[in-house]
Design an enzyme around this catalytic site. Structure first.
Site, PDB file in Angstrom:
ATOM      1  N   HIS A  34       0.509  -0.946  -0.337  1.00  0.00           N
ATOM      2  CA  HIS A  34       0.268  -0.101   0.084  1.00  0.00           C
ATOM      3  C   HIS A  34       0.652   1.250  -0.050  1.00  0.00           C
ATOM      4  O   HIS A  34       0.789   2.497  -0.434  1.00  0.00           O
ATOM      5  CB  HIS A  34      -0.559  -0.158   0.844  1.00  0.00           C
ATOM      6  CG  HIS A  34      -1.859   1.165   1.612  1.00  0.00           C
ATOM      7  ND1 HIS A  34      -3.072   1.329   0.365  1.00  0.00           N
ATOM      8  CD2 HIS A  34      -1.894   2.176   1.956  1.00  0.00           C
ATOM      9  CE1 HIS A  34      -3.616   2.709   0.868  1.00  0.00           C
ATOM     10  NE2 HIS A  34      -3.024   3.314   1.629  1.00  0.00           N
ATOM     11  N   HIS A  89      -9.987   3.326  -1.108  1.00  0.00           N
ATOM     12  CA  HIS A  89     -10.343   2.644   0.311  1.00  0.00           C
ATOM     13  C   HIS A  89     -10.997   1.792   0.286  1.00  0.00           C
ATOM     14  O   HIS A  89     -12.743   2.077   0.801  1.00  0.00           O
ATOM     15  CB  HIS A  89     -11.562   3.888   1.368  1.00  0.00           C
ATOM     16  CG  HIS A  89     -10.500   4.531   2.554  1.00  0.00           C
ATOM     17  ND1 HIS A  89     -11.218   4.338   3.913  1.00  0.00           N
ATOM     18  CD2 HIS A  89      -8.747   4.303   2.870  1.00  0.00           C
ATOM     19  CE1 HIS A  89     -10.139   4.540   4.255  1.00  0.00           C
ATOM     20  NE2 HIS A  89      -9.149   4.984   4.102  1.00  0.00           N
ATOM     21  N   ASN A  90     -10.676   0.499  -0.406  1.00  0.00           N
ATOM     22  CA  ASN A  90     -11.423  -0.534  -0.949  1.00  0.00           C
ATOM     23  C   ASN A  90     -11.846  -1.186   0.061  1.00  0.00           C
ATOM     24  O   ASN A  90     -12.559  -2.257   0.640  1.00  0.00           O
ATOM     25  CB  ASN A  90     -10.583  -1.383  -1.977  1.00  0.00           C
ATOM     26  CG  ASN A  90      -9.912  -0.549  -3.219  1.00  0.00           C
ATOM     27  OD1 ASN A  90     -11.051   0.513  -3.248  1.00  0.00           O
ATOM     28  ND2 ASN A  90      -9.492  -0.359  -3.690  1.00  0.00           N
ATOM     29  N   ARG A 110      -7.455  15.406   2.916  1.00  0.00           N
ATOM     30  CA  ARG A 110      -6.704  16.246   3.722  1.00  0.00           C
ATOM     31  C   ARG A 110      -5.370  16.824   2.479  1.00  0.00           C
ATOM     32  O   ARG A 110      -4.543  17.186   2.471  1.00  0.00           O
ATOM     33  CB  ARG A 110      -6.292  15.763   4.643  1.00  0.00           C
ATOM     34  CG  ARG A 110      -7.254  16.056   5.915  1.00  0.00           C
ATOM     35  CD  ARG A 110      -6.624  14.813   7.404  1.00  0.00           C
ATOM     36  NE  ARG A 110      -6.727  13.862   6.702  1.00  0.00           N
ATOM     37  CZ  ARG A 110      -7.464  12.704   7.543  1.00  0.00           C
ATOM     38  NH1 ARG A 110      -9.301  12.931   7.445  1.00  0.00           N
ATOM     39  NH2 ARG A 110      -6.779  11.122   6.845  1.00  0.00           N
ATOM     40  N   SER A 308      -5.727   7.504  13.438  1.00  0.00           N
ATOM     41  CA  SER A 308      -7.292   8.549  13.459  1.00  0.00           C
ATOM     42  C   SER A 308      -6.916   9.389  12.715  1.00  0.00           C
ATOM     43  O   SER A 308      -6.196  10.804  12.337  1.00  0.00           O
ATOM     44  CB  SER A 308      -6.711   9.234  14.764  1.00  0.00           C
ATOM     45  OG  SER A 308      -6.671   8.033  15.399  1.00  0.00           O
ATOM     46  N   GLY A 539      -1.498   9.999  -8.400  1.00  0.00           N
ATOM     47  CA  GLY A 539      -1.877   8.346  -8.776  1.00  0.00           C
ATOM     48  C   GLY A 539      -1.843   7.791  -7.455  1.00  0.00           C
ATOM     49  O   GLY A 539      -1.122   7.683  -6.482  1.00  0.00           O
ATOM     50  N   ASN A 540      -2.730   6.661  -7.756  1.00  0.00           N
ATOM     51  CA  ASN A 540      -2.790   5.326  -6.368  1.00  0.00           C
ATOM     52  C   ASN A 540      -2.538   4.396  -7.327  1.00  0.00           C
ATOM     53  O   ASN A 540      -3.703   3.963  -7.947  1.00  0.00           O
ATOM     54  CB  ASN A 540      -3.563   6.199  -6.003  1.00  0.00           C
ATOM     55  CG  ASN A 540      -4.054   4.526  -4.116  1.00  0.00           C
ATOM     56  OD1 ASN A 540      -3.451   4.726  -3.989  1.00  0.00           O
ATOM     57  ND2 ASN A 540      -5.416   4.005  -4.351  1.00  0.00           N
TER      58      ASN A 540
END
Length: 740
Positions: A34, A89-90, A110, A308, A539-540
């Site tokens: 990740h 956020h799978n 954010r 958090s 990207g991600n």
């Protein structure tokens, strides 16, 4: 959380000793797939990320792109910039759809703040199992509720996106969220630490134990018991705190109080602070017990790695710390000066071990002062960049055979128009506040949204999505088509593509066929974006989207933006006058090309994926020009569901269409339902001008004309499909009807 043996060996060699428990956990998270992109980074060099418009490319929290032309903000300061970012956020959204999706929105917002930008638009691309499955509906409803709750509360409009249903997402849905922000060259901040001696200040919510090991959790296949066993790895969002953080960030940036910034996302404080100083070639000394906490007796490891939400890490010059604390107090946000930037290692200390803390807590008054323990002492660059890349085998997927069903044309039309994939998504976007911020000129439900960037007097078109039917059968060709599809959406609103960010979702890369499909979507997306002169600026990557139900389809979500002068655009719906033209192929090739179509998905067939236009960049540029012509009455991209769905979407109660598809008698299904991208329907008062514009670029076919009765008549060979806007609207309300 546990550090794999080969990785532990590398760490021991680098440190010259065994890592502490906190170090081992920190390496395990930051070296996870990740965070470190161990399986994908070798492939990502395929993307062209540079261009004269690119200010900050891949590697920061978000990319920064300059809007074209000479422009400045209302105060006359600097060129107007937009920021672009996208995240997944799978896994969290499978375990807890509401909080998983909500915190995905919070995180990407954010990322925008950390660049000194104000968020102005969101786009969400969502993928679930078959719509008729109760579990899919449960996830779908929860995810949409989470996105709408968080986005509406923070006052950022959700204006674009997509929803797809496919059986291979049953055990692992995808939630991809993009954010666009607004800033200028005077306000720009990056995530690169600037100077030893500057303070590190944590602003935002207190730190708890939620989200521990989230980065590790996102780098593993989903287990059968994930919904119960992995719940502690899912973060819990507080959108009202995020709204305060947005406004506080504006004050801090406006007053020039921030030297660099990073939001706390994957791997929490440890990830954000170590990456911040590593990018500047520096180190840090952090006192973990200074972090403001909401739970008692938190350990050093928990403080370091908790994810958090609603927290930012700022680099601040010493003389500005008091003012930062004042701003945080004004907005009722927690604020801790947790350490400083150094020119040495990344060091975290803690006032005593857990055993000492427990002893002190029980001994009452008169306890001896606790010793300060060094729990992390590593080179920041090695921590962030030292993970070895994976060497994986890949296999190209097999091409599907041709197996075409025989279906009555009227039955096929009615089925495809009402399919959840092509039906109206109004149930989704009516829950989003897409008007907040008073910038939305064209909202969701159109080919692309348009946001008014008044600072530059330009409209910003936004399109986002993928096509699992396409990439499941043809990863490379399907990904090329997705890039062209998004560009065509933008061109249909009269805008020219400017830049894009991608979210590359795949299954377990250790499976050769899965990794081969992932390679295909990377190469296909990269090639078409380069052909379109559209840099992919960030990207991600999300891998290990695999479960007991199997791997997901390779899914390259692309969020693309384009610009145009002004904020107006031709509508999608037809006017009760003018000629209707199809720009692009009719789909009457000697061999059918229905592969990847909703038609074959609904009626259980297979075929080759259709060929793309030979000059896609010219098609996009010309379509944008035609869309802006005064004689143009309506423009609509032809994509999912083919020509049949595009025609159905254009009619209203005030205007209908009477069309005939020339030469379609031998292959009516191919003509109506094939999904070659790069095509568009154009309603115009000047058909000859459109033909002239596309001469040598793409074929133009006259289909018919508009009527004033709201009816749709499609003549295909010796068959005619006759319906009206009311019947179409009723059929397209599939999702709304099922979920109300």
């Amino acid at each position: 959380m546990s550090l794999a043996d080969p990785d532990r060996k590398l760490v021991v060699e680098e440190l010259g000793r065994e890592p502490t428990a906190a170090e081992a956990a920190l390496f395990e998270n930051l070296w996870s797939e990740h965070c470190a992109y161990r399986s994908s980074r070798p492939l990502l060099s395929a993307f062209e990320s540079e261009g004269e418009q690119v200010v900050v490319g891949p590697g920061d929290d978000a990319a920064v792109v300059a809007l074209p032309g000479e422009n400045a903000d209302d105060d006359g300061d600097g060129t107007t910039y937009i920021t672009m970012g996208i995240e997944s956020h799978n896994h969290p959204s499978y375990v807890d759809p509401f909080d998983g999706a909500a915190t995905g929105v919070g995180g990407i917002v954010r990322d925008t703040l950390s660049m000194g930008a104000y968020p102005i638009a969101l786009a969400d691309s969502l993928y679930f199992g078959e719509f008729d499955r109760e579990h899919s509906k449960y996830l779908f409803e929860g995810v949409v509720e989470g996105i709408s709750h968080y986005g509406n509360c923070i006052g950022v409009p959700t204006v674009a996106g997509s929803v797809d249903f496919h059986p291979d997402y049953e055990g692992n849905p995808l939630v991809n969220v993009a954010c666009v922000g607004l800033t200028n060259e005077e306000r720009l901040v990056t995530a690169e630490a600037q100077e030893p001696g500057n303070k590190l200040v944590l602003v935002g919510n207190a730190t708890g134990r939620d989200g521990l090991g989230g980065a590790s959790f996102a780098s593993e296949d989903l287990a059968e018991d994930a919904e119960t066993e992995d719940r502690p790895a899912v973060q819990v969002g507080d959108p009202y705190a995020e709204k305060l953080l947005i406004e506080a960030n504006e004050v801090l940036v406006d007053e020039g109080l921030i030297e660099s910034a990073r939001d706390l996302g994957a791997a929490g404080l440890g990830g954000a602070s170590s990456e911040l100083v590593a990018k500047g070639g520096l180190g840090a000394h952090i006192e973990l017990d200074r972090v403001h906490q909401r739970e008692p007796n938190m350990s050093a490891l928990e403080i370091l790695l908790a994810e958090s939400q609603e927290r930012m890490c700022y680099e601040v010059e010493p003389e500005n710390v008091d003012r930062v604390e004042e701003v945080a107090e004004k907005f009722d946000l927690g604020c801790s000066v947790i350490g400083e930037v150094t020119d040495g290692n990344y060091v975290c200390t803690f006032e005593g071990s857990e055993a000492q803390r427990a002893s002190d807590d029980s001994s009452g008054d008169g306890a001896e002062p606790r010793e300060r323990e060094t729990v992390v002492d590593v080179d920041a660059y090695f921590l962030g960049e030292g993970a070895p890349m994976n060497e994986l085998e890949s296999e190209e997927p097999d091409q599907p055979p041709t197996d075409l069903p025989e279906v009555d044309l009227v039955e096929a039309f009615e089925t495809i128009v009402s399919s959840p994939n092509t039906a109206s998504k109004r149930w989704v976007y009516r829950q989003y506040d897409h008007e907040v911020g008073v910038r939305t000129s064209v909202g969701p439900g159109d080919d692309a949204a348009i946001i008014a960037v008044r600072e530059a007097e330009q409209g910003l078109a936004i399109s986002s999505g993928a096509a699992p039917n396409w990439t499941s059968i043809a990863p490379y060709a399907g990904a090329r088509a997705i890039a062209l599809e998004n560009a065509t959406n933008i061109a249909a609103k009269g805008a020219i593509p400017l830049a894009a960010v991608d979210c590359l979702n795949g299954g377990n890369p250790e499976k050769p066929d899965v990794y081969g499909g992932f390679e295909g979507i990377v190469d296909g997306l990269a090639e078409m974006c380069e052909t379109l002169s559209t840099p992919v600026v960030g990207g991600n990557v999300s891998l290990y989207n695999d479960s007991v139900a199997g791997p997901i389809p390779p899914t390259p979500t692309l969020a693309m933006v384009g610009t145009k002068d002004g904020y107006d655009a031709p509508p999608l719906s037809v006017a009760p006058e003018g000629t209707l033209l199809l720009v692009g192929d009719l789909g009457l090739a000697s061999e059918p090309q229905l592969g990847g179509s909703e038609y074959l998905a609904r009626f259980d067939g297979s075929d080759r994926f259709p060929a793309l236009p030979e000059e896609p960049a010219a098609v996009v540029e010309t379509l944008a020009s035609v869309a802006n012509d005064d004689a143009t009455l309506a423009v609509h991209d032809v994509s999912h569901g083919g020509l049949a769905v595009a025609l159905a979407e254009m009619v209203t109660g005030d205007a209908g269409l009477e069309v005939s598809i020339p030469g379609a008698g031998d292959d009516p299904a191919g003509a109506l339902f094939h999904e070659q991208p790069g095509r568009a329907l154009v309603q115009t008062r000047s058909p000859d001008a459109v033909r002239e514009a596309f001469d040598g670029v793409a074929p133009v076919h006259e289909l018919g004309s508009a009527t004033a009765d709201g009816r749709l008549s499609i003549a295909v060979g010796d068959r005619t499909i006759a319906t009206d806007a009311a019947a179409i609207a009723d059929r397209r309300a599939t999702i709304e009807r099922e979920l109300q």
